[in-house]
Write an enzyme that holds these catalytic residues in place. Sequence first.
Site, PDB file in Angstrom:
ATOM      1  N   SER A  76      37.907  41.677  38.287  1.00 50.85           N
ATOM      2  CA  SER A  76      36.933  40.621  38.525  1.00 50.85           C
ATOM      3  C   SER A  76      35.867  40.652  37.422  1.00 50.85           C
ATOM      4  CB  SER A  76      36.341  40.757  39.929  1.00 50.85           C
ATOM      5  OG  SER A  76      35.575  39.629  40.267  1.00 50.85           O
TER       6      SER A  76
ATOM      7  N   GLU B 278      44.087  31.897  43.232  1.00 50.49           N
ATOM      8  CA  GLU B 278      42.676  32.166  42.898  1.00 50.49           C
ATOM      9  C   GLU B 278      41.935  30.897  42.494  1.00 50.49           C
ATOM     10  OE1 GLU B 278      41.424  35.559  40.749  1.00 50.49           O
ATOM     11  OE2 GLU B 278      43.435  36.400  40.595  1.00 50.49           O
TER      12      GLU B 278
ATOM     13  N   HIS C 272      41.948  36.190  44.895  1.00 55.01           N
ATOM     14  CA  HIS C 272      41.126  36.975  43.972  1.00 55.01           C
ATOM     15  C   HIS C 272      41.098  38.449  44.362  1.00 55.01           C
ATOM     16  CE1 HIS C 272      38.089  37.471  40.899  1.00 55.01           C
ATOM     17  NE2 HIS C 272      37.237  37.980  41.757  1.00 55.01           N
TER      18      HIS C 272
END
Length: 285
Positions: A126, A219, A249
């Site tokens: 991330s 995502e 995600h």
Amino acid sequence: MAAATLSPAEVLATLKRGVSLPADRRRPGVERVPGIPAYRVTTSASRPDRTLLFFHGGGFTGGSTADHLDLCARLADAARGEVVSVDYRLAPEHPFPAAVEDCLSAYRHLLTEGCDPARVVPVGISAGGTLVLSMLLSALDAGLPMPAAAVLLSPAVDMLFLGESVIFNRDSDWFGPERLAAMRNDYLAGHDPDDPLASPLYADLDGLPPLLVQAGSGEVLIDGITAFVSTAQLQGVSVTFDCAEGMFHCWQAFAAVLPEGAAAIERVGVFVRRQVPDEAAGQGP
């Protein structure tokens, strides 16, 4: 006792409710790295000649080694290496580029301590995936040698968030445009969002090492990630794009309950071991 196995739909529903998911009960070896805000995480599978420099997720405003310990241990197992996890400074108290500076300092530290860059692979998830790219771009600018490769797990590569998936994948992911905008505001604190150091999609990527980019087709960030992969390849960067159908995600972080997450980490391990083979494998008879 191992955590119960859940389906991707069950994990996604849990995340949307804001409920925490259980982590593995394993306890890897953890020790502070002198000189930098980082911890060395090892398991019985770890080799001292293969180092993963890990940058955690958390939207640039949260996260730490402590709450990514299961992921670090799984990466150490899969790659058969040591993980050095950096607790970089967080926004909004420390906005961009403080985290980038901390990540670059950690890489410099490894090199100063005698770590061969050809045995190092930065890995980030991330926001941490973004920081891997920002760190590499900063290292190139500083004339530092590149590591063997790098791994980006669900990175945020475009702080403008222009991809249509930001809107159309809201149902298949666990956060949406409002959260992305809040993260950007806290992290950049008014800085230009298309600065290449903040949004690597707009950077000159020539000179980067081989990349593994792993993302899920569900995502909200997938359009930006796909655009980054194409841009990097057009600029001559070797990119392996591992797009997992339907995944949301950071599904890799939930490997303790999600078999698809565990499988994704194993694929990361295969990539890392291919880029940094066991030293004995390259020796003559």
